[in-house]
Write a protein that holds these residues in place. Structure first.
Motif, mmCIF file in Angstrom:
data_model
loop_
_atom_site.group_PDB
_atom_site.id
_atom_site.type_symbol
_atom_site.label_atom_id
_atom_site.label_comp_id
_atom_site.label_asym_id
_atom_site.label_seq_id
_atom_site.Cartn_x
_atom_site.Cartn_y
_atom_site.Cartn_z
ATOM 1 N N UNK A 1 5.804 -2.602 -6.181
ATOM 2 C CA UNK A 1 7.151 -2.049 -6.029
ATOM 3 C C UNK A 1 7.318 -1.328 -4.682
ATOM 4 N N UNK A 2 6.790 -1.904 -3.629
ATOM 5 C CA UNK A 2 6.962 -1.314 -2.299
ATOM 6 C C UNK A 2 5.855 -0.368 -1.875
ATOM 7 N N UNK A 3 5.013 0.040 -2.822
ATOM 8 C CA UNK A 3 3.960 1.008 -2.491
ATOM 9 C C UNK A 3 2.945 0.441 -1.503
ATOM 10 N N UNK A 4 2.856 -0.879 -1.424
ATOM 11 C CA UNK A 4 1.924 -1.500 -0.486
ATOM 12 C C UNK A 4 2.294 -1.161 0.956
ATOM 13 N N UNK A 5 3.526 -0.764 1.194
ATOM 14 C CA UNK A 5 3.929 -0.372 2.551
ATOM 15 C C UNK A 5 3.388 1.015 2.913
ATOM 16 N N UNK A 6 2.899 1.750 1.917
ATOM 17 C CA UNK A 6 2.468 3.134 2.179
ATOM 18 C C UNK A 6 0.979 3.391 1.925
ATOM 19 N N UNK A 7 0.321 2.465 1.215
ATOM 20 C CA UNK A 7 -1.105 2.637 0.918
ATOM 21 C C UNK A 7 -1.895 1.600 1.717
ATOM 22 N N UNK A 8 -2.897 2.051 2.458
ATOM 23 C CA UNK A 8 -3.714 1.118 3.246
ATOM 24 C C UNK A 8 -4.799 0.535 2.354
ATOM 25 N N UNK A 9 -4.817 -0.785 2.252
ATOM 26 C CA UNK A 9 -5.812 -1.449 1.412
ATOM 27 C C UNK A 9 -6.834 -2.147 2.307
ATOM 28 N N UNK A 10 -8.104 -1.866 2.075
ATOM 29 C CA UNK A 10 -9.178 -2.440 2.888
ATOM 30 C C UNK A 10 -10.129 -3.229 1.998
ATOM 31 N N UNK A 11 -10.521 -4.417 2.433
ATOM 32 C CA UNK A 11 -11.522 -5.211 1.707
ATOM 33 C C UNK A 11 -12.831 -5.143 2.474
#
Lengths: 244, 244
Positions: A144-154
Protein backbone atom coordinates in the motif's frame (compact mmCIF):
# COMPACT_ATOMS: atom_id res chain seq x y z
CA UNK A 1 -2.04 3.11 -27.30
CA UNK A 2 0.08 0.33 -25.91
CA UNK A 3 2.32 -1.47 -28.41
CA UNK A 4 2.76 -5.22 -28.73
CA UNK A 5 6.32 -4.80 -27.59
CA UNK A 6 5.19 -2.96 -24.46
CA UNK A 7 2.57 -5.59 -23.66
CA UNK A 8 5.23 -8.28 -23.93
CA UNK A 9 7.64 -6.34 -21.74
CA UNK A 10 5.05 -5.60 -19.05
CA UNK A 11 3.84 -9.19 -18.97
CA UNK A 12 7.41 -10.41 -18.62
CA UNK A 13 7.77 -8.32 -15.44
CA UNK A 14 5.55 -10.84 -13.65
CA UNK A 15 8.74 -12.91 -13.48
CA UNK A 16 11.62 -12.03 -11.20
CA UNK A 17 14.28 -12.85 -13.80
CA UNK A 18 12.85 -10.31 -16.24
CA UNK A 19 12.38 -7.68 -13.51
CA UNK A 20 16.07 -8.11 -12.75
CA UNK A 21 17.11 -8.20 -16.41
CA UNK A 22 15.25 -4.98 -17.29
CA UNK A 23 15.50 -3.34 -13.84
CA UNK A 24 11.79 -2.56 -13.92
CA UNK A 25 8.64 -3.41 -11.94
CA UNK A 26 4.95 -2.58 -12.15
CA UNK A 27 2.58 -0.70 -9.83
CA UNK A 28 -1.19 -0.76 -10.29
CA UNK A 29 -4.07 1.37 -9.06
CA UNK A 30 -4.44 5.10 -8.50
CA UNK A 31 -3.27 5.36 -4.89
CA UNK A 32 -0.26 3.11 -5.29
CA UNK A 33 0.91 4.88 -8.45
CA UNK A 34 0.49 8.30 -6.83
CA UNK A 35 2.62 7.24 -3.87
CA UNK A 36 5.41 6.03 -6.16
CA UNK A 37 5.17 9.19 -8.31
CA UNK A 38 5.63 11.25 -5.14
CA UNK A 39 8.67 9.26 -4.05
CA UNK A 40 12.30 8.87 -5.12
CA UNK A 41 11.37 6.06 -7.50
CA UNK A 42 11.87 6.87 -11.18
CA UNK A 43 8.99 6.42 -13.58
CA UNK A 44 9.67 4.51 -16.78
CA UNK A 45 6.15 4.64 -18.25
CA UNK A 46 2.61 5.31 -17.10
CA UNK A 47 -0.26 3.62 -18.92
CA UNK A 48 -3.52 5.23 -17.91
CA UNK A 49 -7.18 5.30 -18.92
CA UNK A 50 -7.70 8.71 -17.29
CA UNK A 51 -5.59 11.89 -17.25
CA UNK A 52 -5.51 12.21 -13.47
CA UNK A 53 -1.83 11.78 -12.67
CA UNK A 54 0.87 14.35 -12.19
CA UNK A 55 3.40 12.58 -14.42
CA UNK A 56 5.68 13.76 -17.28
CA UNK A 57 3.80 13.81 -20.60
CA UNK A 58 6.55 12.11 -22.52
CA UNK A 59 6.32 9.08 -20.23
CA UNK A 60 2.53 8.90 -20.17
CA UNK A 61 0.59 6.66 -22.56
CA UNK A 62 -3.19 6.98 -22.83
CA UNK A 63 -4.82 3.61 -23.12
CA UNK A 64 -8.31 2.10 -23.24
CA UNK A 65 -9.89 -0.09 -20.57
CA UNK A 66 -9.48 -3.04 -22.92
CA UNK A 67 -5.76 -2.33 -23.24
CA UNK A 68 -5.42 -2.00 -19.47
CA UNK A 69 -6.97 -5.45 -19.11
CA UNK A 70 -4.31 -6.83 -21.41
CA UNK A 71 -1.40 -5.57 -19.34
CA UNK A 72 -2.84 -5.79 -15.82
CA UNK A 73 -2.13 -8.63 -13.41
CA UNK A 74 -5.35 -7.88 -11.52
CA UNK A 75 -8.76 -9.43 -12.05
CA UNK A 76 -10.29 -5.98 -11.79
CA UNK A 77 -7.73 -3.47 -13.07
CA UNK A 78 -7.96 -0.02 -11.54
CA UNK A 79 -7.47 2.93 -13.95
CA UNK A 80 -3.75 2.65 -14.62
CA UNK A 81 -0.55 0.62 -14.57
CA UNK A 82 2.86 2.22 -14.10
CA UNK A 83 6.31 0.83 -14.77
CA UNK A 84 9.02 2.09 -12.41
CA UNK A 85 12.77 1.53 -12.29
CA UNK A 86 14.11 -0.75 -9.56
CA UNK A 87 16.47 1.44 -7.52
CA UNK A 88 20.00 0.38 -6.74
CA UNK A 89 20.26 -1.49 -3.49
CA UNK A 90 21.84 0.54 -0.72
CA UNK A 91 24.18 -1.07 1.78
CA UNK A 92 22.45 -0.74 5.10
CA UNK A 93 24.62 0.20 8.05
CA UNK A 94 21.81 2.13 9.60
CA UNK A 95 21.49 2.20 13.38
CA UNK A 96 18.25 1.66 15.20
CA UNK A 97 15.86 -1.26 15.04
CA UNK A 98 16.02 -3.48 11.98
CA UNK A 99 13.96 -6.41 10.77
CA UNK A 100 15.62 -9.31 8.97
CA UNK A 101 13.60 -11.93 7.11
CA UNK A 102 14.89 -15.46 6.66
CA UNK A 103 13.17 -17.04 3.64
CA UNK A 104 9.73 -15.47 3.95
CA UNK A 105 7.97 -16.76 0.86
CA UNK A 106 4.44 -15.39 0.80
CA UNK A 107 4.07 -12.08 -1.10
CA UNK A 108 1.19 -10.99 1.15
CA UNK A 109 3.30 -11.58 4.25
CA UNK A 110 6.26 -9.59 2.89
CA UNK A 111 3.93 -6.81 1.78
CA UNK A 112 2.27 -6.44 5.17
CA UNK A 113 5.64 -6.66 6.95
CA UNK A 114 6.89 -3.73 4.83
CA UNK A 115 3.71 -1.85 5.78
CA UNK A 116 4.37 -2.64 9.46
CA UNK A 117 7.98 -1.43 9.20
CA UNK A 118 6.69 1.83 7.75
CA UNK A 119 4.11 2.17 10.53
CA UNK A 120 6.63 1.55 13.28
CA UNK A 121 9.36 3.68 11.74
CA UNK A 122 11.70 0.81 10.83
CA UNK A 123 13.47 2.17 7.78
CA UNK A 124 15.49 -0.85 6.77
CA UNK A 125 14.29 -4.33 6.06
CA UNK A 126 16.97 -6.91 5.33
CA UNK A 127 15.95 -10.07 3.46
CA UNK A 128 17.75 -13.33 2.79
CA UNK A 129 18.31 -13.95 -0.92
CA UNK A 130 15.58 -16.62 -0.88
CA UNK A 131 12.93 -14.28 0.52
CA UNK A 132 10.22 -13.38 -2.00
CA UNK A 133 11.14 -10.43 -4.25
CA UNK A 134 9.73 -7.12 -2.97
CA UNK A 135 9.08 -5.98 -6.56
CA UNK A 136 6.71 -8.90 -7.12
CA UNK A 137 3.41 -7.20 -8.03
CA UNK A 138 1.54 -8.89 -5.19
CA UNK A 139 4.06 -7.57 -2.69
CA UNK A 140 3.93 -4.06 -4.16
CA UNK A 141 0.12 -4.19 -3.96
CA UNK A 142 0.12 -5.40 -0.34
CA UNK A 143 2.55 -2.71 0.83
CA UNK A 144 0.00 0.00 0.00
CA UNK A 145 2.76 2.47 -0.88
CA UNK A 146 4.98 1.68 2.10
CA UNK A 147 7.63 0.32 -0.27
CA UNK A 148 8.36 3.94 -1.19
CA UNK A 149 9.44 4.61 2.41
CA UNK A 150 11.11 1.38 3.60
CA UNK A 151 14.47 0.36 2.12
CA UNK A 152 14.52 -3.34 1.33
CA UNK A 153 17.88 -5.07 0.89
CA UNK A 154 18.54 -8.65 -0.28
CA UNK A 155 21.73 -10.17 1.00
CA UNK A 156 23.36 -13.16 2.63
CA UNK A 157 21.71 -13.02 6.04
CA UNK A 158 24.54 -14.76 7.90
CA UNK A 159 27.13 -12.36 6.53
CA UNK A 160 24.89 -9.42 7.27
CA UNK A 161 24.30 -10.44 10.88
CA UNK A 162 27.97 -11.24 11.46
CA UNK A 163 29.04 -7.82 10.23
CA UNK A 164 26.41 -5.93 12.26
CA UNK A 165 26.68 -4.58 15.75
CA UNK A 166 23.81 -4.74 18.23
CA UNK A 167 21.89 -7.65 19.68
CA UNK A 168 20.27 -10.19 17.37
CA UNK A 169 16.77 -11.30 18.38
CA UNK A 170 15.05 -14.33 16.90
CA UNK A 171 11.39 -15.30 17.27
CA UNK A 172 10.84 -18.91 18.28
CA UNK A 173 8.15 -21.12 19.80
CA UNK A 174 10.24 -21.22 22.98
CA UNK A 175 12.36 -18.51 24.50
CA UNK A 176 12.16 -15.42 26.69
CA UNK A 177 8.58 -14.24 27.17
CA UNK A 178 8.56 -11.06 25.09
CA UNK A 179 6.14 -9.37 27.49
CA UNK A 180 8.54 -9.83 30.40
CA UNK A 181 11.82 -9.15 28.58
CA UNK A 182 13.86 -5.99 28.60
CA UNK A 183 14.11 -4.88 25.00
CA UNK A 184 16.58 -2.33 23.62
CA UNK A 185 15.65 0.36 21.10
CA UNK A 186 18.07 -0.99 18.55
CA UNK A 187 19.19 -4.34 17.21
CA UNK A 188 18.10 -6.87 14.61
CA UNK A 189 14.90 -8.89 14.87
CA UNK A 190 15.00 -12.04 12.73
CA UNK A 191 11.73 -13.59 11.54
CA UNK A 192 11.72 -16.97 9.84
CA UNK A 193 10.07 -18.90 7.05
CA UNK A 194 6.30 -19.58 7.21
CA UNK A 195 6.69 -23.35 7.59
CA UNK A 196 10.17 -23.87 9.00
CA UNK A 197 10.95 -20.78 11.05
CA UNK A 198 14.52 -19.49 11.26
CA UNK A 199 17.08 -21.66 9.44
CA UNK A 200 19.82 -23.48 11.35
CA UNK A 201 22.75 -21.41 10.00
CA UNK A 202 21.04 -18.14 10.94
CA UNK A 203 19.88 -19.50 14.31
CA UNK A 204 23.53 -19.79 15.40
CA UNK A 205 23.90 -16.04 15.30
CA UNK A 206 20.84 -15.24 17.38
CA UNK A 207 21.78 -13.72 20.75
CA UNK A 208 18.32 -13.78 22.31
CA UNK A 209 15.45 -16.14 21.51
CA UNK A 210 12.14 -14.49 22.21
CA UNK A 211 8.66 -15.92 22.15
CA UNK A 212 5.11 -14.61 22.11
CA UNK A 213 3.38 -16.70 24.80
CA UNK A 214 0.11 -18.50 24.07
CA UNK A 215 -2.88 -17.56 26.19
CA UNK A 216 -5.38 -20.12 24.92
CA UNK A 217 -6.22 -23.07 27.12
CA UNK A 218 -5.56 -25.46 24.26
CA UNK A 219 -1.94 -24.53 23.49
CA UNK A 220 -2.23 -26.52 20.28
CA UNK A 221 -2.05 -23.57 17.96
CA UNK A 222 0.94 -24.30 15.84
CA UNK A 223 2.31 -20.83 15.43
CA UNK A 224 1.30 -17.33 14.53
CA UNK A 225 1.38 -16.12 10.95
CA UNK A 226 4.79 -14.48 10.40
CA UNK A 227 3.28 -11.07 9.59
CA UNK A 228 1.21 -11.17 12.78
CA UNK A 229 4.28 -12.19 14.77
CA UNK A 230 6.10 -9.22 13.21
CA UNK A 231 3.23 -6.94 14.24
CA UNK A 232 3.32 -8.08 17.87
CA UNK A 233 7.12 -8.02 18.15
CA UNK A 234 7.40 -4.55 16.59
CA UNK A 235 4.62 -3.32 18.86
CA UNK A 236 6.48 -4.60 21.92
CA UNK A 237 9.85 -3.14 20.94
CA UNK A 238 8.38 0.21 20.00
CA UNK A 239 5.99 0.75 22.90
CA UNK A 240 8.93 0.50 25.29
CA UNK A 241 10.48 3.52 23.59
CA UNK A 242 7.53 5.72 24.60
CA UNK A 243 6.97 4.37 28.08
CA UNK A 244 10.28 5.46 29.57
CA UNK B 1 -13.38 -43.92 -6.21
CA UNK B 2 -15.14 -40.60 -6.20
CA UNK B 3 -18.48 -40.52 -8.06
CA UNK B 4 -19.61 -37.82 -10.48
CA UNK B 5 -22.26 -36.85 -8.00
CA UNK B 6 -19.66 -36.40 -5.25
CA UNK B 7 -17.41 -34.32 -7.51
CA UNK B 8 -20.33 -32.04 -8.30
CA UNK B 9 -21.29 -31.71 -4.64
CA UNK B 10 -17.73 -30.95 -3.49
CA UNK B 11 -17.19 -28.39 -6.25
CA UNK B 12 -20.45 -26.69 -5.32
CA UNK B 13 -19.14 -26.18 -1.77
CA UNK B 14 -16.82 -23.50 -3.13
CA UNK B 15 -19.94 -21.31 -3.05
CA UNK B 16 -21.45 -20.06 0.19
CA UNK B 17 -25.03 -20.70 -0.91
CA UNK B 18 -24.35 -24.40 -1.47
CA UNK B 19 -22.39 -24.70 1.78
CA UNK B 20 -25.43 -23.32 3.53
CA UNK B 21 -27.89 -25.43 1.53
CA UNK B 22 -26.05 -28.68 2.25
CA UNK B 23 -24.61 -27.67 5.64
CA UNK B 24 -21.19 -28.89 4.55
CA UNK B 25 -17.70 -27.50 3.99
CA UNK B 26 -14.32 -28.83 2.87
CA UNK B 27 -10.95 -29.12 4.61
CA UNK B 28 -7.75 -29.97 2.72
CA UNK B 29 -4.32 -31.24 3.69
CA UNK B 30 -3.15 -33.75 6.29
CA UNK B 31 -2.68 -31.44 9.28
CA UNK B 32 -5.91 -29.53 8.81
CA UNK B 33 -7.96 -32.70 8.37
CA UNK B 34 -6.38 -34.30 11.44
CA UNK B 35 -7.24 -31.25 13.57
CA UNK B 36 -10.88 -31.39 12.46
CA UNK B 37 -11.04 -35.18 12.98
CA UNK B 38 -9.82 -34.63 16.56
CA UNK B 39 -12.42 -31.95 17.24
CA UNK B 40 -16.18 -31.77 17.79
CA UNK B 41 -16.76 -31.32 14.06
CA UNK B 42 -18.59 -34.20 12.40
CA UNK B 43 -17.07 -35.87 9.36
CA UNK B 44 -19.30 -36.38 6.34
CA UNK B 45 -16.72 -37.97 4.03
CA UNK B 46 -12.98 -38.30 3.76
CA UNK B 47 -11.42 -38.64 0.31
CA UNK B 48 -7.82 -39.72 0.65
CA UNK B 49 -4.94 -41.00 -1.47
CA UNK B 50 -3.26 -42.59 1.57
CA UNK B 51 -4.62 -44.64 4.50
CA UNK B 52 -3.08 -42.45 7.18
CA UNK B 53 -6.13 -41.02 8.95
CA UNK B 54 -7.95 -42.22 12.03
CA UNK B 55 -11.42 -41.91 10.47
CA UNK B 56 -14.43 -44.28 10.31
CA UNK B 57 -14.09 -46.75 7.42
CA UNK B 58 -17.65 -46.27 6.21
CA UNK B 59 -16.98 -42.55 5.65
CA UNK B 60 -13.56 -42.98 4.02
CA UNK B 61 -13.18 -43.12 0.26
CA UNK B 62 -9.85 -44.16 -1.28
CA UNK B 63 -9.05 -42.05 -4.30
CA UNK B 64 -6.22 -41.55 -6.77
CA UNK B 65 -4.05 -38.44 -7.10
CA UNK B 66 -5.88 -37.66 -10.35
CA UNK B 67 -9.23 -37.81 -8.57
CA UNK B 68 -7.93 -35.58 -5.77
CA UNK B 69 -6.92 -33.02 -8.38
CA UNK B 70 -10.50 -33.04 -9.67
CA UNK B 71 -12.06 -32.19 -6.31
CA UNK B 72 -9.35 -30.00 -4.77
CA UNK B 73 -9.47 -26.21 -4.73
CA UNK B 74 -5.68 -26.08 -4.35
CA UNK B 75 -3.08 -25.79 -7.09
CA UNK B 76 -1.03 -28.45 -5.35
CA UNK B 77 -3.45 -30.74 -3.51
CA UNK B 78 -2.07 -32.41 -0.40
CA UNK B 79 -3.01 -36.09 0.13
CA UNK B 80 -6.68 -35.70 1.05
CA UNK B 81 -9.87 -33.65 1.09
CA UNK B 82 -12.47 -34.02 3.81
CA UNK B 83 -16.07 -32.86 3.91
CA UNK B 84 -17.32 -31.86 7.36
CA UNK B 85 -20.73 -30.77 8.64
CA UNK B 86 -21.18 -27.11 9.49
CA UNK B 87 -22.11 -27.07 13.20
CA UNK B 88 -25.14 -25.21 14.48
CA UNK B 89 -24.31 -21.68 15.51
CA UNK B 90 -24.24 -21.17 19.25
CA UNK B 91 -25.57 -17.97 20.79
CA UNK B 92 -22.62 -16.37 22.44
CA UNK B 93 -23.19 -14.81 25.84
CA UNK B 94 -19.73 -15.74 26.93
CA UNK B 95 -17.89 -13.42 29.30
CA UNK B 96 -14.31 -12.36 28.80
CA UNK B 97 -12.70 -10.66 25.85
CA UNK B 98 -14.48 -10.93 22.51
CA UNK B 99 -13.58 -9.82 19.00
CA UNK B 100 -16.29 -8.53 16.66
CA UNK B 101 -15.66 -8.08 12.93
CA UNK B 102 -17.57 -5.51 10.92
CA UNK B 103 -17.53 -6.54 7.25
CA UNK B 104 -14.07 -8.07 7.04
CA UNK B 105 -13.97 -9.36 3.48
CA UNK B 106 -10.61 -10.98 2.87
CA UNK B 107 -10.53 -14.75 3.60
CA UNK B 108 -6.85 -14.60 4.57
CA UNK B 109 -7.55 -11.83 7.07
CA UNK B 110 -10.44 -13.71 8.69
CA UNK B 111 -8.37 -16.90 8.79
CA UNK B 112 -5.43 -15.27 10.53
CA UNK B 113 -7.74 -13.43 12.93
CA UNK B 114 -9.27 -16.78 13.95
CA UNK B 115 -5.73 -18.09 14.46
CA UNK B 116 -4.93 -15.04 16.60
CA UNK B 117 -8.08 -15.53 18.72
CA UNK B 118 -7.00 -19.11 19.33
CA UNK B 119 -3.47 -18.01 20.29
CA UNK B 120 -4.71 -15.38 22.70
CA UNK B 121 -7.45 -17.52 24.21
CA UNK B 122 -10.38 -15.57 22.74
CA UNK B 123 -12.99 -18.27 22.36
CA UNK B 124 -15.72 -16.33 20.62
CA UNK B 125 -15.50 -14.37 17.42
CA UNK B 126 -18.62 -12.45 16.40
CA UNK B 127 -18.98 -11.45 12.75
CA UNK B 128 -21.40 -9.13 10.96
CA UNK B 129 -23.53 -10.95 8.39
CA UNK B 130 -21.49 -9.36 5.58
CA UNK B 131 -18.16 -10.65 6.91
CA UNK B 132 -16.62 -13.37 4.73
CA UNK B 133 -17.89 -16.88 5.54
CA UNK B 134 -15.58 -18.77 7.90
CA UNK B 135 -16.29 -22.02 6.03
CA UNK B 136 -14.86 -20.57 2.83
CA UNK B 137 -12.01 -22.97 1.95
CA UNK B 138 -9.42 -20.18 1.95
CA UNK B 139 -10.46 -19.16 5.46
CA UNK B 140 -10.38 -22.76 6.69
CA UNK B 141 -6.90 -23.14 5.17
CA UNK B 142 -5.61 -19.92 6.74
CA UNK B 143 -6.88 -20.81 10.23
CA UNK B 144 -4.47 -23.79 10.37
CA UNK B 145 -6.93 -25.75 12.52
CA UNK B 146 -7.82 -22.90 14.86
CA UNK B 147 -11.38 -22.96 13.53
CA UNK B 148 -11.83 -26.15 15.57
CA UNK B 149 -11.22 -24.18 18.78
CA UNK B 150 -12.74 -20.73 18.18
CA UNK B 151 -16.54 -20.39 17.96
CA UNK B 152 -17.50 -18.09 15.09
CA UNK B 153 -20.97 -16.54 15.09
CA UNK B 154 -22.61 -14.50 12.32
CA UNK B 155 -25.20 -12.03 13.47
CA UNK B 156 -26.46 -8.46 13.29
CA UNK B 157 -23.55 -6.65 14.90
CA UNK B 158 -25.58 -3.71 16.17
CA UNK B 159 -28.11 -5.97 17.90
CA UNK B 160 -25.32 -8.06 19.34
CA UNK B 161 -23.46 -5.08 20.76
CA UNK B 162 -26.63 -3.51 22.16
CA UNK B 163 -27.54 -6.71 23.99
CA UNK B 164 -24.05 -7.26 25.41
CA UNK B 165 -22.61 -5.99 28.64
CA UNK B 166 -19.06 -4.73 28.96
CA UNK B 167 -17.21 -1.92 27.25
CA UNK B 168 -17.13 -1.74 23.47
CA UNK B 169 -13.75 -0.83 21.97
CA UNK B 170 -13.31 0.22 18.37
CA UNK B 171 -10.03 0.60 16.46
CA UNK B 172 -9.70 3.86 14.57
CA UNK B 173 -7.01 6.06 13.02
CA UNK B 174 -7.59 8.52 15.87
CA UNK B 175 -8.42 7.80 19.46
CA UNK B 176 -6.84 6.85 22.79
CA UNK B 177 -3.24 5.69 22.38
CA UNK B 178 -3.57 1.97 23.06
CA UNK B 179 -0.14 1.85 24.71
CA UNK B 180 -1.17 4.45 27.28
CA UNK B 181 -4.75 3.30 27.91
CA UNK B 182 -6.07 1.27 30.78
CA UNK B 183 -7.59 -1.84 29.28
CA UNK B 184 -9.97 -4.23 31.04
CA UNK B 185 -9.74 -8.01 30.74
CA UNK B 186 -13.18 -8.25 29.20
CA UNK B 187 -15.28 -6.41 26.67
CA UNK B 188 -15.79 -6.36 22.91
CA UNK B 189 -13.13 -5.18 20.47
CA UNK B 190 -14.61 -4.17 17.10
CA UNK B 191 -12.43 -4.29 13.98
CA UNK B 192 -13.67 -2.84 10.71
CA UNK B 193 -13.64 -3.46 6.99
CA UNK B 194 -10.31 -3.45 5.10
CA UNK B 195 -11.11 -0.32 3.09
CA UNK B 196 -13.74 1.53 5.10
CA UNK B 197 -13.09 0.66 8.72
CA UNK B 198 -15.99 0.39 11.17
CA UNK B 199 -19.38 1.27 9.66
CA UNK B 200 -21.35 4.30 10.86
CA UNK B 201 -24.20 2.35 12.55
CA UNK B 202 -21.75 0.22 14.53
CA UNK B 203 -19.53 3.23 15.36
CA UNK B 204 -22.39 4.72 17.39
CA UNK B 205 -22.18 1.89 19.89
CA UNK B 206 -18.44 2.15 20.47
CA UNK B 207 -17.65 3.32 24.02
CA UNK B 208 -13.92 3.80 23.54
CA UNK B 209 -12.06 4.61 20.33
CA UNK B 210 -8.53 3.27 20.48
CA UNK B 211 -5.66 3.75 18.08
CA UNK B 212 -2.28 2.17 17.44
CA UNK B 213 0.04 5.17 17.12
CA UNK B 214 2.38 5.54 14.16
CA UNK B 215 6.09 5.71 14.91
CA UNK B 216 7.40 6.42 11.42
CA UNK B 217 8.58 9.92 10.60
CA UNK B 218 6.42 10.01 7.49
CA UNK B 219 3.00 9.40 9.06
CA UNK B 220 1.67 8.75 5.58
CA UNK B 221 1.00 5.08 6.06
CA UNK B 222 -2.67 4.74 5.45
CA UNK B 223 -3.54 2.11 7.97
CA UNK B 224 -2.43 -1.25 9.22
CA UNK B 225 -3.77 -4.43 7.71
CA UNK B 226 -6.80 -5.47 9.82
CA UNK B 227 -5.25 -8.79 10.85
CA UNK B 228 -2.09 -7.00 11.99
CA UNK B 229 -4.19 -4.48 13.90
CA UNK B 230 -5.99 -7.41 15.54
CA UNK B 231 -2.62 -8.92 16.49
CA UNK B 232 -1.39 -5.73 18.13
CA UNK B 233 -4.66 -4.99 19.93
CA UNK B 234 -5.00 -8.55 21.26
CA UNK B 235 -1.38 -8.48 22.36
CA UNK B 236 -1.98 -5.24 24.28
CA UNK B 237 -5.17 -6.43 25.99
CA UNK B 238 -3.71 -9.78 26.94
CA UNK B 239 -0.26 -8.71 28.15
CA UNK B 240 -1.97 -6.51 30.76
CA UNK B 241 -3.56 -9.63 32.25
CA UNK B 242 -0.15 -11.10 33.07
CA UNK B 243 1.59 -7.95 34.19
CA UNK B 244 -0.55 -7.28 37.23
Amino acid sequence: MVTKHQIKLIKSLAQKKYRQQFGLFTVEGIKGIEEFLNSDFQLENLFTTKAIFDAPNNLTVDISEAELKKISSLKNPNTALAVFKIPEMVKTNHKGLKIALDAVRDPGNLGTIIRLCDWYGVQHLVCSANTVDCYNSKVVQATMGSLTRVKVTYTDLEDYIKSSSGQVFGTFMEGENIYKSKLPDEGIIVLGNEANGISEPVKKHVDRSITIPQFGKYRETESLNVANAAAIVLSEFKRRTIET
